[in-house]
Design a protein around this motif. Structure first.
Motif, PDB file in Angstrom:
ATOM      1  N   LEU A  82       2.314   0.505  10.539  1.00 47.49           N
ATOM      2  CA  LEU A  82       2.463   0.477   9.089  1.00 47.49           C
ATOM      3  C   LEU A  82       2.695  -0.948   8.596  1.00 47.49           C
ATOM      4  N   ARG A  83       3.417  -1.740   9.374  1.00 45.66           N
ATOM      5  CA  ARG A  83       3.635  -3.133   8.976  1.00 45.66           C
ATOM      6  C   ARG A  83       2.344  -3.934   9.027  1.00 45.66           C
ATOM      7  N   ASP A  84       1.525  -3.682  10.039  1.00 45.95           N
ATOM      8  CA  ASP A  84       0.228  -4.361  10.111  1.00 45.95           C
ATOM      9  C   ASP A  84      -0.638  -3.986   8.907  1.00 45.95           C
ATOM     10  N   MET A  85      -0.651  -2.703   8.569  1.00 42.84           N
ATOM     11  CA  MET A  85      -1.443  -2.263   7.421  1.00 42.84           C
ATOM     12  C   MET A  85      -0.886  -2.846   6.124  1.00 42.84           C
ATOM     13  N   GLN A  86       0.441  -2.919   6.018  1.00 45.83           N
ATOM     14  CA  GLN A  86       1.042  -3.488   4.815  1.00 45.83           C
ATOM     15  C   GLN A  86       0.697  -4.965   4.671  1.00 45.83           C
ATOM     16  N   ASP A  87       0.673  -5.701   5.780  1.00 45.94           N
ATOM     17  CA  ASP A  87       0.273  -7.104   5.723  1.00 45.94           C
ATOM     18  C   ASP A  87      -1.149  -7.239   5.186  1.00 45.94           C
ATOM     19  N   ARG A  88      -2.040  -6.367   5.645  1.00 52.29           N
ATOM     20  CA  ARG A  88      -3.412  -6.408   5.140  1.00 52.29           C
ATOM     21  C   ARG A  88      -3.459  -6.090   3.655  1.00 52.29           C
ATOM     22  N   ARG A  89      -2.672  -5.132   3.233  1.00 53.12           N
ATOM     23  CA  ARG A  89      -2.639  -4.778   1.813  1.00 53.12           C
ATOM     24  C   ARG A  89      -2.131  -5.932   0.962  1.00 53.12           C
ATOM     25  N   PHE A  90      -1.134  -6.645   1.454  1.00 53.04           N
ATOM     26  CA  PHE A  90      -0.629  -7.795   0.710  1.00 53.04           C
ATOM     27  C   PHE A  90      -1.698  -8.885   0.598  1.00 53.04           C
ATOM     28  N   CYS A  91      -2.431  -9.126   1.684  1.00 53.27           N
ATOM     29  CA  CYS A  91      -3.507 -10.125   1.655  1.00 53.27           C
ATOM     30  C   CYS A  91      -4.586  -9.720   0.654  1.00 53.27           C
ATOM     31  N   TYR A  93      -4.164  -7.847  -1.927  1.00 52.42           N
ATOM     32  CA  TYR A  93      -3.599  -7.966  -3.263  1.00 52.42           C
ATOM     33  C   TYR A  93      -3.603  -9.423  -3.729  1.00 52.42           C
ATOM     34  N   GLU A  94      -3.243 -10.339  -2.846  1.00 49.87           N
ATOM     35  CA  GLU A  94      -3.233 -11.749  -3.233  1.00 49.87           C
ATOM     36  C   GLU A  94      -4.635 -12.217  -3.608  1.00 49.87           C
ATOM     37  N   ALA A  95      -5.644 -11.771  -2.849  1.00 52.70           N
ATOM     38  CA  ALA A  95      -7.030 -12.135  -3.176  1.00 52.70           C
ATOM     39  C   ALA A  95      -7.437 -11.531  -4.515  1.00 52.70           C
ATOM     40  N   ALA A  96      -7.077 -10.264  -4.725  1.00 46.45           N
ATOM     41  CA  ALA A  96      -7.417  -9.611  -5.988  1.00 46.45           C
ATOM     42  C   ALA A  96      -6.676 -10.250  -7.144  1.00 46.45           C
ATOM     43  N   ARG A  97      -5.468 -10.699  -6.884  1.00 49.66           N
ATOM     44  CA  ARG A  97      -4.683 -11.349  -7.932  1.00 49.66           C
ATOM     45  C   ARG A  97      -5.304 -12.687  -8.334  1.00 49.66           C
ATOM     46  N   ALA A  98      -5.807 -13.411  -7.358  1.00 49.02           N
ATOM     47  CA  ALA A  98      -6.471 -14.680  -7.663  1.00 49.02           C
ATOM     48  C   ALA A  98      -7.724 -14.435  -8.496  1.00 49.02           C
ATOM     49  N   ALA A 129      -5.223  -5.585 -14.347  1.00 49.18           N
ATOM     50  CA  ALA A 129      -4.440  -6.225 -13.296  1.00 49.18           C
ATOM     51  C   ALA A 129      -4.529  -5.405 -12.016  1.00 49.18           C
ATOM     52  N   PRO A 130      -4.632  -6.042 -10.874  1.00 45.84           N
ATOM     53  CA  PRO A 130      -4.709  -5.302  -9.606  1.00 45.84           C
ATOM     54  C   PRO A 130      -3.375  -4.644  -9.274  1.00 45.84           C
ATOM     55  N   VAL A 131      -3.444  -3.616  -8.477  1.00 48.67           N
ATOM     56  CA  VAL A 131      -2.249  -2.895  -8.029  1.00 48.67           C
ATOM     57  C   VAL A 131      -2.069  -3.141  -6.542  1.00 48.67           C
ATOM     58  N   CYS A 132      -0.859  -3.454  -6.156  1.00 55.16           N
ATOM     59  CA  CYS A 132      -0.564  -3.660  -4.739  1.00 55.16           C
ATOM     60  C   CYS A 132      -0.285  -2.318  -4.078  1.00 55.16           C
ATOM     61  N   ILE A 133      -1.103  -1.969  -3.098  1.00 55.82           N
ATOM     62  CA  ILE A 133      -0.871  -0.733  -2.348  1.00 55.82           C
ATOM     63  C   ILE A 133       0.317  -0.940  -1.417  1.00 55.82           C
ATOM     64  N   ARG A 134       1.277  -0.037  -1.506  1.00 57.85           N
ATOM     65  CA  ARG A 134       2.492  -0.177  -0.705  1.00 57.85           C
ATOM     66  C   ARG A 134       2.612   0.987   0.272  1.00 57.85           C
ATOM     67  N   HIS A 135       2.989   0.639   1.479  1.00 55.73           N
ATOM     68  CA  HIS A 135       3.321   1.634   2.493  1.00 55.73           C
ATOM     69  C   HIS A 135       4.804   1.574   2.842  1.00 55.73           C
ATOM     70  N   LEU A 136       5.393   0.382   2.739  1.00 54.60           N
ATOM     71  CA  LEU A 136       6.783   0.153   3.127  1.00 54.60           C
ATOM     72  C   LEU A 136       7.563  -0.473   1.983  1.00 54.60           C
ATOM     73  N   VAL A 137       8.825  -0.097   1.875  1.00 53.60           N
ATOM     74  CA  VAL A 137       9.741  -0.719   0.922  1.00 53.60           C
ATOM     75  C   VAL A 137      11.086  -0.908   1.614  1.00 53.60           C
ATOM     76  N   SER A 138      11.888  -1.794   1.052  1.00 49.67           N
ATOM     77  CA  SER A 138      13.241  -1.995   1.587  1.00 49.67           C
ATOM     78  C   SER A 138      14.307  -1.864   0.505  1.00 49.67           C
ATOM     79  N   ASP A 139      13.922  -1.979  -0.763  1.00 49.30           N
ATOM     80  CA  ASP A 139      14.868  -1.832  -1.873  1.00 49.30           C
ATOM     81  C   ASP A 139      15.116  -0.349  -2.108  1.00 49.30           C
ATOM     82  N   ALA A 140      16.391   0.052  -2.037  1.00 51.99           N
ATOM     83  CA  ALA A 140      16.717   1.476  -2.098  1.00 51.99           C
ATOM     84  C   ALA A 140      17.057   1.963  -3.501  1.00 51.99           C
TER      85      ALA A 140
END
Length: 500
Positions: A82-91, A93-98, A129-140
């Motif tokens: 899930l962390r590997d997939m989340q890293d890809r999603r963040f990348c 998102y950053e490209a889509a944001r640019a 605006a693009p949406v960041c796909i999230r699989h993991l969160v840490s803020d409760a």
């Protein structure tokens, strides 16, 4: 012992090899794996037990273990896909944001030129605006989760190495007048979440099916101090799957799970993340898996037996935990089914049997841990001493106590403690002699059922047990009966629950 044979391959193999390589109990890997895979499925699937009773694969799991017991490496290994997939999603998102920033700049320039120009031109379409796909969160906090869930209808996984802050947070938010505790109970059932905010573009956020799975670890004393009566009354404790596995003496090893096994687990997670909703009248809806006739029959038999267990429970907190395990038995069966076949539309009898058996294991573990929470000081000290002697191989001398345990600084206190165990029927004295020298013969305490002639339990050395792979549950589907899984081992290290 954690019943890993109930899990389907390749997940069972991953848990087995990973825990053996890390040197930890299999439950330390299995619990976060359950939460991770349940979250990967999210609200795309649900199991239908009867009309009106749907269960989502939301799983809250907590491993109770001391520092230095390898709980963090186990937690990390389970979450890696899930962390590997989340890293890809963040990348992504950053490209889509640019791209969005460039597009919005062009839009504003074109809109400005249109306003100044003498000739009317069609108004440019404003980029979304693009949406960041999230699989993991840490803020409760629910306020932070609400916008994430609004943009991610599948749901997310709250993964925290230490869950103490999340558990304690329920009291903190309530004292400030918030309603986070009530919202979290809705998130467990993939219910409706509506949050009114004082700031932000969207003042009201409404999510039809808001789902958050949870996994993490906590130290025994912290768990005991954090899990107050209010948490039992609110239902938080009953919804939390817990495991307090036996500790093993660590040994250095160069072993690791094979690349094929890690890939098999990662591919399973990817297949579940690829599942999609069906279009509903008011938004995305889950695909509803029904029970086969044999599965329905097996479910009914377990349900009735489990209902009797709830009625016979000795305390309200035990009855509450057993009641929530009804839902978990079905959720486990759903997860097991989709691990084996992501395109499944029915849940079979074998998955129901295994899901119910796993729920029975968690029931036994919850009752045992709740018993630890309710111990008086004398009972706790006796249990801790028994567990320490077990770790020493089942046989100790009074001198062993004085040299290793601060609670027994003198020989007289050590002798008295061991004599008390003899009177309680927990062991016997054995005269070990003095090697032909002078003086009083040495007495050795032998724990009843102890292992006086064996060494303490250790994690496998490098290569030990490398070929011991769990049997495929499919090949043993007729060998696992509901309720046949025994209660977990109770061996723990001295002092683990010292703050209870």
């Amino acid at each position: 012992m954690f019943p890993i044979k109930l899990f389907p391959d390749p997940v069972a193999r991953f848990v087995h090899e990973t825990s053996a390589a890390i040197g930890c109990d299999e439950s330390m890997v299995a619990l976060p794996v359950l939460s991770a895979l349940g979250s990967a499925i999210g609200t795309t699937r649900a199991i239908t037990l009867k009309p009106g009773w749907l269960e989502p694969p939301v799983i809250w799991a907590c491993v109770i273990a001391r520092s230095g017991t390898m709980k963090s490496p186990a937690h990390d290994a389970a979450l890696q896909p899930l962390r590997d997939m989340q890293d890809r999603r963040f990348c992504e998102y950053e490209a889509a944001r640019a791209d969005y920033n460039s597009a919005i700049e062009s839009y504003e320039n074109e809109a400005s030129a249109r306003r100044r120009g003498p000739v009317a031109r069609p108004a440019p379409k404003k980029p979304e605006a693009p949406v960041c796909i999230r699989h993991l969160v840490s803020d409760a906090t629910v306020e932070a989760l609400a916008p994430i869930l609004a943009n991610n209808p599948r749901g997310v996984l709250l993964a925290r190495d230490e869950l103490a802050g999340w558990i304690k947070g329920f009291n903190q938010y309530k004292s400030r007048g918030g309603a986070d505790a009530q919202h979290w109970l809705e998130l467990w059932r993939a219910g409706t979440l509506t949050v009114d905010r004082k700031t932000g573009d969207a003042r009201t956020i409404h999510v039809r099916r808001a789902a958050v799975s949870v996994c993490g670890t906590i130290q025994p004393g912290v768990f005991a101090a954090s899990m107050t009566g209010e948490h039992f009354e609110s239902g938080l404790a009953a919804r939390l799957l817990i495991a307090h596995p036996p500790e093993a003496i660590k040994r250095w090893s160069t072993r690791s799970a094979s690349s094929a096994v890690r890939a098999g687990y990662a591919n399973t997670a990817a297949a579940l993340l690829a599942l999609e909703h069906v279009a509903g009248e008011h938004g995305p809806d889950p695909v509803k898996l029904t029970l086969t006739p044999d599965a329905l029959l097996g479910w009914g038999e377990w349900y009735d037996a489990h209902a009797r267990r709830i009625a016979e429970a000795g305390a309200d907190r035990e009855a509450a935990a057993l009641a929530k395990l009804e839902a978990y038995a079905a959720r486990f069966a759903l997860v097991f089914t989709l691990i084996e076949n992501a395109n499944a539309r029915e849940v079979g009898a074998d998955a129901i049997r295994r899901g119910c058996a796993l729920a029975d294991w968690f029931a036994g573990e919850a009752m045992r841990v709740y018993g630890l929470l309710g111990e008086d000081e004398e009972s706790r000290e006796l249990r801790q001493l028994t567990e320490w002697i077990t770790r020493k191989g089942g046989a100790v001398t009074p001198r062993d106590l004085t040299r290793n345990l601060r609670a027994y600084p003198t020989a007289n206190e050590a002798e008295a403690a061991l004599e008390g165990m003899v009177k309680a029927g927990l062991g016997t004295w054995e005269h070990a002699g003095h090697g032909g020298g002078v003086g009083r013969p040495t007495r050795r305490f032998i724990l009843t059922g102890g292992r006086a002639d064996e060494t303490p339990p250790e994690t496998p050395a490098d290569g030990a047990g490398a070929d011991e792979i769990p049997e495929n549950p499919k090949e043993n589907r007729n060998c696992v009966g509901v309720g046949s899984v025994g209660a977990p081992e109770s061996a723990r290290s001295v002092g683990a629950w010292g703050e209870v």
